[in-house]
Design an enzyme around this catalytic site. Structure first.
Site, PDB file in Angstrom:
ATOM      1  N   LYS A 171       2.533  -3.471   7.069  1.00 51.60           N
ATOM      2  CA  LYS A 171       2.726  -3.639   5.626  1.00 51.60           C
ATOM      3  C   LYS A 171       4.156  -3.260   5.227  1.00 51.60           C
ATOM      4  O   LYS A 171       4.775  -3.906   4.381  1.00 51.60           O
ATOM      5  CB  LYS A 171       1.716  -2.786   4.837  1.00 51.60           C
TER       6      LYS A 171
ATOM      7  N   THR B  39       0.829  -1.204   0.000  1.00 55.78           N
ATOM      8  CA  THR B  39       0.000   0.000   0.000  1.00 55.78           C
ATOM      9  C   THR B  39       0.869   1.262   0.000  1.00 55.78           C
ATOM     10  O   THR B  39       1.976   1.252   0.557  1.00 55.78           O
ATOM     11  CB  THR B  39      -0.905   0.016   1.250  1.00 55.78           C
ATOM     12  N   ASP B  40       0.335   2.336  -0.565  1.00 52.28           N
ATOM     13  CA  ASP B  40       1.073   3.612  -0.505  1.00 52.28           C
ATOM     14  C   ASP B  40       1.131   4.150   0.922  1.00 52.28           C
ATOM     15  O   ASP B  40       1.893   5.076   1.213  1.00 52.28           O
ATOM     16  CB  ASP B  40       0.438   4.645  -1.445  1.00 52.28           C
ATOM     17  N   GLU B  41       0.339   3.561   1.824  1.00 42.91           N
ATOM     18  CA  GLU B  41       0.350   4.051   3.212  1.00 42.91           C
ATOM     19  C   GLU B  41       1.691   3.802   3.901  1.00 42.91           C
ATOM     20  O   GLU B  41       1.956   4.370   4.952  1.00 42.91           O
ATOM     21  CB  GLU B  41      -0.794   3.426   4.004  1.00 42.91           C
TER      22      GLU B  41
ATOM     23  N   TYR C 298      -1.299  -0.684  11.006  1.00 48.19           N
ATOM     24  CA  TYR C 298      -1.544  -1.319   9.698  1.00 48.19           C
ATOM     25  C   TYR C 298      -0.395  -1.035   8.734  1.00 48.19           C
ATOM     26  O   TYR C 298       0.218  -1.952   8.189  1.00 48.19           O
ATOM     27  CB  TYR C 298      -2.866  -0.808   9.101  1.00 48.19           C
TER      28      TYR C 298
END
Ligand SMILES: NC(=O)c1ccc[n+]([C@@H]2O[C@H](COP(=O)([O-])OP(=O)(O)OC[C@H]3O[C@@H](n4cnc5c(N)ncnc54)[C@H](O)[C@@H]3O)[C@@H](O)[C@H]2O)c1
Length: 215
Positions: A156, A127-129, A152
């Site tokens: 990741k 994810t870009d997060e 989260y």
């Protein structure tokens, strides 16, 4: 060619399975999903009827090394595509351990198993997060530093680093993708876009994080 798709009963995984079976006729798909609250067998309704033996499902936890080993002994997979994850930021703030279990330990188990069984390619769906909040620069690139802001995204980012370490240490063929928010059919309604639409339709307040300027 058989591929192992994990988390295939979730939102993106189920769309991916439908797409692959529809567009890549030589592909056979094995879907492994432990069916958390976010996994829904109905997301793949009609797939067996339409594609027959090209699709099969196993209920299993990707962090269970014995089960992953047995599966990769039974089938010679060309690729593993790892969609399985605990994926909701708010839940990670309340209960991070599930996120460590699936996102970090699960990914590590899969990477290890895939390597030992000679799987040619491993795709880690991230994810870009992992980059954190967008600063004044206005964009992220693959070179942007990892700066996760939630359990989260930290889990990741940890999984991404394990995947890259497998590439560097063992020359394992690993790809990491870091997409932004997705929306569409089969998405669990807790996620940003369906949540906002449902609340707006009900005339309820729309939840905004911080001052609403975070991207
Ligand atoms: N949805 C988005 O907008 C978005 C954006 C960027 C990245 N991603 C990433 O894409 C991937 C898929 O996201 P999604 O929105 O489809 O998620 P989702 O929550 O809809 O689906 C996740 C699936 O993984 C399964 N799962 C969870 N733990 C498991 C375990 N231990 N073993 C086996 N299966 C397990 C769940 O049962 C569920 O079916 C995730 O890795 C997520 O981090 C999603």
């Amino acid at each position: 060619m058989r591929i192992l798709v994990t988390g295939g009963c979730g939102f993106i995984g189920s769309n991916f399975i439908r797409y692959i079976l529809q567009h890549y006729k030589p592909a056979y798909v094995t879907n492994v999903d432990v069916l958390t609250y976010a996994g829904n067998l109905a997301n793949l309704d009609g797939v067996v009827e339409e594609h027959g033996e090209r699709y099969e499902f196993f209920k299993a936890d990707i962090a269970n090394a014995d089960q992953m080993d047995a599966l990769m002994t039974e089938h010679r997979f060309y690729a593993v595509i790892n969609f399985a994850a605990e994926s909701h930021v708010d839940r990670s703030i309340n209960d991070p351990l599930n996120f460590i279990h699936t996102n970090i330990i699960g990914t590590s188990v899969l990477l290890d198993c895939a390597r030992r069984h000679g799987v040619q390619r491993f795709i880690q769906v991230s994810t870009d997060e992992v980059y954190g909040s967008l600063g004044p620069g206005g964009k992220f690139t693959e070179q942007s530093p990892l700066d996760p802001s939630s359990p989260y995204s930290a889990s990741k980012a940890g999984a991404d680093l394990l995947a890259v370490a497998c590439y560097k240490t063992y020359s394992q063929d690993v790809l990491v993708t870091r997409c932004s928010n997705n929306y569409g059919q089969y998405q669990f309604p807790e996620k940003l876009i369906p949540l906002m639409i449902i609340k707006a339709l009900r005339d309820e307040p729309l939840p905004v994080y911080g001052d609403g300027m975070n991207v």
